[in-house]
Design a protein around this motif. Structure first.
Motif, PDB file in Angstrom:
ATOM      1  N   GLU A 286      -6.655   9.569  -0.477  1.00  0.00           N
ATOM      2  CA  GLU A 286      -7.304  10.467   0.478  1.00  0.00           C
ATOM      3  C   GLU A 286      -6.454  11.715   0.723  1.00  0.00           C
ATOM      4  O   GLU A 286      -6.989  12.820   0.851  1.00  0.00           O
ATOM      5  CB  GLU A 286      -7.515   9.760   1.830  1.00  0.00           C
ATOM      6  CG  GLU A 286      -8.625   8.725   1.843  1.00  0.00           C
ATOM      7  CD  GLU A 286      -8.123   7.323   1.517  1.00  0.00           C
ATOM      8  OE1 GLU A 286      -7.052   7.174   0.895  1.00  0.00           O
ATOM      9  OE2 GLU A 286      -8.820   6.360   1.892  1.00  0.00           O
TER      10      GLU A 286
ATOM     11  N   ASP B 276       0.243   4.214  -0.294  1.00  0.00           N
ATOM     12  CA  ASP B 276      -0.226   5.441   0.359  1.00  0.00           C
ATOM     13  C   ASP B 276       0.144   5.450   1.840  1.00  0.00           C
ATOM     14  O   ASP B 276      -0.131   6.431   2.538  1.00  0.00           O
ATOM     15  CB  ASP B 276      -1.741   5.619   0.199  1.00  0.00           C
ATOM     16  CG  ASP B 276      -2.534   4.456   0.777  1.00  0.00           C
ATOM     17  OD1 ASP B 276      -2.168   3.289   0.496  1.00  0.00           O
ATOM     18  OD2 ASP B 276      -3.513   4.696   1.510  1.00  0.00           O
TER      19      ASP B 276
ATOM     20  N   TYR C 281       0.857  -1.199   0.000  1.00  0.00           N
ATOM     21  CA  TYR C 281       0.000   0.000   0.000  1.00  0.00           C
ATOM     22  C   TYR C 281       0.887   1.242   0.000  1.00  0.00           C
ATOM     23  O   TYR C 281       1.389   1.669   1.036  1.00  0.00           O
ATOM     24  CB  TYR C 281      -0.951  -0.022   1.207  1.00  0.00           C
ATOM     25  CG  TYR C 281      -2.284  -0.634   0.858  1.00  0.00           C
ATOM     26  CD1 TYR C 281      -2.367  -1.632  -0.111  1.00  0.00           C
ATOM     27  CD2 TYR C 281      -3.461  -0.205   1.467  1.00  0.00           C
ATOM     28  CE1 TYR C 281      -3.585  -2.186  -0.456  1.00  0.00           C
ATOM     29  CE2 TYR C 281      -4.688  -0.764   1.129  1.00  0.00           C
ATOM     30  CZ  TYR C 281      -4.745  -1.758   0.163  1.00  0.00           C
ATOM     31  OH  TYR C 281      -5.950  -2.298  -0.171  1.00  0.00           O
TER      32      TYR C 281
HETATM   33  C1  TNX Z   1      -8.626   0.545   2.705  1.00  0.00           C
HETATM   34  S1  TNX Z   1      -8.038  -1.346   0.596  1.00  0.00           S
HETATM   35  C2  TNX Z   1      -9.521   0.671   1.645  1.00  0.00           C
HETATM   36  C3  TNX Z   1      -9.657   1.965   0.962  1.00  0.00           C
HETATM   37  C4  TNX Z   1      -8.853   3.041   1.629  1.00  0.00           C
HETATM   38  C5  TNX Z   1      -7.492   2.506   2.003  1.00  0.00           C
HETATM   39  C6  TNX Z   1      -6.561   3.529   2.548  1.00  0.00           C
HETATM   40  C7  TNX Z   1      -9.472  -1.340   0.447  1.00  0.00           C
HETATM   41  C8  TNX Z   1      -9.985  -2.412  -0.356  1.00  0.00           C
HETATM   42  N1  TNX Z   1     -10.171  -0.390   1.069  1.00  0.00           N
HETATM   43  O1  TNX Z   1     -11.021   2.329   0.886  1.00  0.00           O
HETATM   44  O2  TNX Z   1      -8.719   4.108   0.727  1.00  0.00           O
HETATM   45  O3  TNX Z   1      -7.670   1.476   2.944  1.00  0.00           O
HETATM   46  O4  TNX Z   1      -5.280   3.011   2.742  1.00  0.00           O
END
Ligand code: TNX
Length: 488
Positions: free
Chosen positions: A424, A375, A373
Motif C-alpha cells: 500500500e 510492511d 509482515y
Molecule cells: C492484511 S494479510 C491483508 C492485506 C493488507 C495487509 C497490510 C491479508 C491476508 N490481508 O490485504 O495489504 O493486511 O498489512
C-alpha cells in the motif's frame, strides 16, 4: 567481526586447519555434462566471477588441478532433498548435494564465505559445512497488486531470496486496485484493470511470457513461484473489468484507496463459477508449480455459507488443474481437502478452529503479522509502512518460534514460514527493499535453521557482515540500531 558469518546459520560448520581457498585465474567450476548441472555451474561461475572480478570458466573434467570448484549430485547424502556438504580447502572446493536446489544452497554458502581484502585478494576460509533446512517451504509473499513491480525488480528480489536460501516466491497478483497477470480467456482483466494502482500511481501486468521468464529465472536459483488470485474478496479489479460479476450487471469503478474487505464475488450469479474456472485454468497453464493460492482473506461482507461455497468453487477449480490449494487463514473455517495449506497471518482470532483444521489434515504456513509482515514499520519514525500489527524491529522478526504461534497446534502440521510484504505504501524497488532488508534475513533464518541453533546475539553478530554486500549492490536497507553494521 566473526571470521565465519553465514546467514542463515548452517547445521554444522567445522573450521579446518588449512590455508584459505583463493579465487583467482585458476578457479574453474567443474560438473558432469548434464543439462541441469551445466545450468547451475554456469550460474556458479557467473556469481564467483562477479565476486572475484574475473571470469571463471566451466569445465566437464576434474583433472585434480588447483582451483577446481567441483559440484556433484550425491543421492546418498543425509538430511533430505535440499541438503548439501561443502568442503573448502586451499587447493579446491568440493560441493555435494542431493538435488540442484542443494547445489544452489552450497554455492551461496561458498559465496557468503568469500571476502575481498585490501590487496583485492578474494578468498574463503578452509571449512567443512554440512547443512539442510528445517522447513521445506521458506517463502516471501509480495503484493504486486497495490503497487506493481516489474520483472526486473522481482529478479533482484529473487537473487536476494536465493542468497538467504528462501525457496518460494508467492505473488499476490490481484486485489481491489489492480489485476497483474494476463488471463487469455478474460482479456478485460488486464485491458481494463491493470493500469491502476494505489493513489493513482502507475500500474502494469505480467504477460504470459513475462510470467514464464520469471518462473525460469527463479527456478534456476532454486526458487518456486506460487501465484495468488485473491477471491472471493479483494476483487474490485475483476468487478471493474467484468460487470457480469456484480448483481447490477454494471462494472464497478476503479479503486485506488487502501481500505480492505468491501468487494466480493456472488455465489448466486451465473457468471461467477465459469469466471473462477477459467481464471484458475489459465493460471495453471502458465504456472508449473504444484500449488496455487486462492486468497480467501478479509471478506467482511459475506455470510459464512456463501463464503464457504465460493472457497469450495475456487478450490475445485484449482484441484481440477491437478494443483493443490493454498489460502489465507480464513479458509480454515470451511471444509478443506486433505493437503490444503492454510497461511496463518492474523494472531488475533481464537486458535481452536485452526487446531481442528490441522487435526483434519490441513498444513500450516506461518506468516504471523506481528513477526513476518515486513510492511510493518520498524518503529514510530519509519516513514513507510503500516502499523496494524505493531512495529517490527529486526529482533522481533527473528525471535519467534513457528510451532508455538497457534496455541495447541500439532508442530508437525507446520510446513513452513513465509515473510509477506504488502505494498500500500511502497511504490518502487528501493522502498520495497528498505522494508525487506535486514528483516528478510531474519525470517529466512527462522525458516531454515534448527530451533536449537538459533540465538539472537549470534545472529546479530553474523547479520552485521551482510551490509557490505547490500551497499556494494546499491540495495536500500534499514540500518537497524540493534546491529553494529559493517560497511563496504
Ligand atoms: C492484511 S494479510 C491483508 C492485506 C493488507 C495487509 C497490510 C491479508 C491476508 N490481508 O490485504 O495489504 O493486511 O498489512
Amino acid at each position: 567481526m566473526p571470521q565465519i558469518a553465514l546467514v542463515p546459520r548452517p547445521r554444522s560448520v567445522e573450521v579446518l586447519d588449512a590455508a584459505p581457498f583463493v579465487l583467482d585465474q585458476a578457479t574453474t567450476v567443474v560438473v558432469e555434462p548434464r543439462p541441469e548441472l551445466i545450468q547451475v555451474a554456469v550460474l556458479a561461475a557467473d556469481l564467483l566471477g562477479r565476486v572475484g572480478d574475473q571470469a571463471v570458466q566451466v569445465r566437464y573434467r576434474d583433472a585434480g588441478e588447483r582451483g577446481v570448484v567441483m559440484l556433484r549430485i550425491d543421492d546418498q547424502l543425509d538430511g533430505g532433498d535440499e541438503a548439501y556438504r561443502l568442503v573448502v580447502r586451499a587447493d579446491r572446493v568440493d560441493l555435494e548435494a542431493r538435488s540442484i536446489a542443494g547445489l544452489v544452497h552450497g554455492i551461496i554458502t561458498l559465496r557468503q564465505l568469500l571476502t575481498t581484502d585490501r590487496q583485492r585478494v578474494t578468498s574463503a576460509p578452509a571449512v567443512r559445512v554440512e547443512d539442510a533446512p528445517r522447513y521445506a517451504w521458506r517463502g516471501l509473499s509480495i503484493d504486486v497488486a497495490r503497487h506493481f513491480f516489474r520483472v526486473d525488480d522481482l529478479k533482484v528480489v529473487i537473487g536476494l531470496m536465493a542468497h538467504y536460501k528462501l525457496n518460494v516466491l508467492h505473488l499476490h497478483l490481484t486485489d481491489d486496485q489492480g489485476w497483474r497477470l494476463q488471463i487469455p480467456s478474460r482479456p478485460n482483466l488486464t485491458r481494463l484493470s491493470a493500469a491502476s494502482a494505489v493513489d493513482g500511481d502507475p500500474g502494469g501486468f505480467y504477460s504470459s511470457s513475462d510470467f514464464t521468464t520469471l518462473v525460469h529465472y527463479a527456478a534456476a536459483r532454486g526458487v518456486r513461484v506460487v501465484p495468488e488470485i485473491d477471491v472471493p474478496g479483494h476483487v474490485n479489479a475483476a468487478l471493474h473489468a467484468y460487470g457480469e460479476l456484480t448483481p447490477s450487471g454494471e462494472p464497478t469503478d476503479e479503486y485506488t484507496g487502501i481500505e480492505v474487505g468491501f468487494s466480493r464475488l456472488h455465489a448466486d450469479l451465473p457468471a461467477t463459477t465459469p469466471f473462477l474456472q477459467d481464471v484458475f485454468a489459465d493460471v495453471a497453464a502458465v504456472s508449473p508449480d504444484a500449488y496455487i493460492h486462492i486468497g480467501g482473506d478479509e471478506v467482511l461482507t459475506m455470510d459464512p455459507d456463501e463464503y464457504a461455497a465460493l472457497v469450495a468453487t475456487a478450490s475445485a477449480a484449482v484441484r481440477a488443474t491437478g494443483r493443490q490449494v493454498v489460502g489465507w487463514q480464513e479458509i480454515a473455517h470451511t471444509p478443506l481437502a486433505p493437503g490444503t495449506i492454510v497461511q496463518f497471518w492474523d494472531p488475533r482470532p481464537d486458535p481452536a478452529p485452526f487446531v481442528a483444521a490441522a487435526k483434519a489434515g490441513a498444513k500450516f504456513l506461518m506468516s504471523p503479522g506481528s513477526k513476518a509482515y515486513l510492511d510493518m514499520k520498524y518503529d514510530r519514525d519509519t516513514k513507510l509502512g503500516l502499523e496494524w500489527a505493531g512495529h517490527i524491529e529486526l529482533r522481533d522478526s527473528y525471535d519467534w518460534e513457528p510451532t508455538t504461534v497457534i496455541e495447541g497446534l500439532p508442530p508437525e502440521s507446520v510446513i513452513g514460514v513465509e515473510a509477506a510484504v504488502w505494498t500500500e505504501t511502497l511504490r518502487d524497488l528501493p522502498e520495497l527493499l528498505s522494508m525487506l532488508l535486514p528483516r528478510l534475513a531474519a525470517v529466512a533464518e527462522v525458516a531454515w535453521t534448527a530451533a536449537e541453533l538459533r540465538d539472537w546475539d549470534d545472529f546479530r553478530a553474523r547479520v552485521a557482515s551482510q551490509s557490505p554486500m547490500w551497499e556494494r549492490l546499491g540495495l536500500a536497507y534499514h540500518a537497524s540500531p540493534q546491529v553494529d553494521w559493517e560497511h563496504a
